[in-house]
Motif scaffolding. Structure first.
Motif, PDB file in Angstrom:
ATOM      1  N   MET A  92      23.941  53.261  48.489  1.00 45.23           N
ATOM      2  CA  MET A  92      23.967  51.923  49.043  1.00 45.23           C
ATOM      3  C   MET A  92      23.510  51.995  50.503  1.00 45.23           C
ATOM      4  O   MET A  92      24.004  52.803  51.272  1.00 45.23           O
ATOM      5  N   ARG A  93      22.563  51.130  50.839  1.00 48.53           N
ATOM      6  CA  ARG A  93      22.060  51.055  52.214  1.00 48.53           C
ATOM      7  C   ARG A  93      22.176  49.611  52.697  1.00 48.53           C
ATOM      8  O   ARG A  93      22.326  48.688  51.898  1.00 48.53           O
ATOM      9  N   GLN A  94      22.054  49.439  53.994  1.00 52.56           N
ATOM     10  CA  GLN A  94      21.968  48.092  54.538  1.00 52.56           C
ATOM     11  C   GLN A  94      20.990  48.084  55.695  1.00 52.56           C
ATOM     12  O   GLN A  94      20.790  49.098  56.366  1.00 52.56           O
ATOM     13  N   VAL A  95      20.369  46.936  55.902  1.00 51.69           N
ATOM     14  CA  VAL A  95      19.404  46.776  56.977  1.00 51.69           C
ATOM     15  C   VAL A  95      19.495  45.333  57.466  1.00 51.69           C
ATOM     16  O   VAL A  95      19.807  44.426  56.691  1.00 51.69           O
ATOM     17  N   THR A  96      19.237  45.148  58.754  1.00 55.26           N
ATOM     18  CA  THR A  96      19.286  43.808  59.336  1.00 55.26           C
ATOM     19  C   THR A  96      18.072  43.575  60.221  1.00 55.26           C
ATOM     20  O   THR A  96      17.439  44.521  60.703  1.00 55.26           O
ATOM     21  N   THR A  97      17.776  42.314  60.437  1.00 49.92           N
ATOM     22  CA  THR A  97      16.746  41.903  61.386  1.00 49.92           C
ATOM     23  C   THR A  97      17.015  40.464  61.769  1.00 49.92           C
ATOM     24  O   THR A  97      17.846  39.787  61.157  1.00 49.92           O
ATOM     25  N   THR A  98      16.297  40.009  62.775  1.00 49.66           N
ATOM     26  CA  THR A  98      16.341  38.602  63.165  1.00 49.66           C
ATOM     27  C   THR A  98      14.929  38.046  63.098  1.00 49.66           C
ATOM     28  O   THR A  98      13.993  38.651  63.630  1.00 49.66           O
ATOM     29  N   VAL A  99      14.789  36.919  62.422  1.00 51.39           N
ATOM     30  CA  VAL A  99      13.507  36.226  62.319  1.00 51.39           C
ATOM     31  C   VAL A  99      13.581  35.009  63.227  1.00 51.39           C
ATOM     32  O   VAL A  99      14.514  34.215  63.125  1.00 51.39           O
ATOM     33  N   GLU A 100      12.605  34.874  64.100  1.00 52.94           N
ATOM     34  CA  GLU A 100      12.537  33.716  64.995  1.00 52.94           C
ATOM     35  C   GLU A 100      11.611  32.668  64.377  1.00 52.94           C
ATOM     36  O   GLU A 100      10.527  32.999  63.901  1.00 52.94           O
ATOM     37  N   VAL A 101      12.065  31.424  64.390  1.00 54.61           N
ATOM     38  CA  VAL A 101      11.277  30.316  63.836  1.00 54.61           C
ATOM     39  C   VAL A 101      11.096  29.283  64.935  1.00 54.61           C
ATOM     40  O   VAL A 101      12.083  28.772  65.481  1.00 54.61           O
ATOM     41  N   ALA A 102       9.855  28.980  65.271  1.00 54.93           N
ATOM     42  CA  ALA A 102       9.565  27.936  66.252  1.00 54.93           C
ATOM     43  C   ALA A 102       9.476  26.608  65.509  1.00 54.93           C
ATOM     44  O   ALA A 102       8.755  26.488  64.519  1.00 54.93           O
ATOM     45  N   THR A 103      10.232  25.635  65.993  1.00 54.91           N
ATOM     46  CA  THR A 103      10.177  24.298  65.392  1.00 54.91           C
ATOM     47  C   THR A 103       9.526  23.351  66.389  1.00 54.91           C
ATOM     48  O   THR A 103       9.649  23.532  67.606  1.00 54.91           O
ATOM     49  N   SER A 104       8.850  22.346  65.879  1.00 57.52           N
ATOM     50  CA  SER A 104       8.205  21.375  66.767  1.00 57.52           C
ATOM     51  C   SER A 104       8.780  19.972  66.608  1.00 57.52           C
ATOM     52  O   SER A 104       8.471  19.093  67.399  1.00 57.52           O
ATOM     53  N   HIS A 105       9.610  19.785  65.565  1.00 60.91           N
ATOM     54  CA  HIS A 105      10.138  18.453  65.265  1.00 60.91           C
ATOM     55  C   HIS A 105      11.266  18.572  64.242  1.00 60.91           C
ATOM     56  O   HIS A 105      11.499  19.651  63.692  1.00 60.91           O
TER      57      HIS A 105
END
Length: 139
Positions: free
Chosen positions: A1-14
């Motif tokens: 069993m492994r685990q991995v993480t990340t953060t995804v940035e989302v630019a919103t305009s409206h």
């Protein structure tokens, strides 16, 4: 069993639904995991997450219109307006949806249905940078 993480940035305009399925699937491909459980967590109180239809654009329009009716921008309806007239309605829309999703990973792919997509639901009118934390547990 492994685990991995990340953060995804989302630019919103409206305000509105922004599909993030492909960004998440691309990261999943990079992990090399075959089986597991993916948690997607939105780190905000005025944006949320949905899994919904990604084929007919009218679905997105109808969902957005529904939430405009349910939590309207009405300055007489709310006490909290620190960041403008869309502030409290944004918090209500988040409370009515969700900030965390759990999605199975099977055969290295998101186990979404044929017409399902993952959406960031931006509830504020002005542009923002939203952070989605991804946590994958499996093999």
């Amino acid at each position: 069993m492994r685990q991995v993480t990340t953060t995804v940035e989302v630019a919103t305009s409206h305000q509105g639904l922004i599909e993030v399925t492909q960004s998440i699937a691309a990261w999943l491909d990079e992990t090399g995991f075959g089986e597991g459980l993916l948690t997607v967590f939105c780190q905000h109180t005025s944006a949320s997450l949905l899994i919904n239809e990604n084929a007919a654009p009218e679905v997105r329009s109808d969902i957005e219109a529904y939430f405009t009716r349910v939590a309207p921008e009405d300055p007489d309806a709310y006490i909290h307006d620190d960041e403008g007239p869309d502030d409290m309605p944004a918090h209500l829309r988040t409370a009515l949806t969700q900030v965390q999703l759990s999605i199975p990973v099977i055969g290295g792919r998101l186990a979404l249905g044929t017409w399902q997509g993952i959406y960031l639901f931006e509830h504020r009118r002005r542009p923002h940078r939203r952070s989605l934390v991804l946590h994958l547990l499996g093999d």
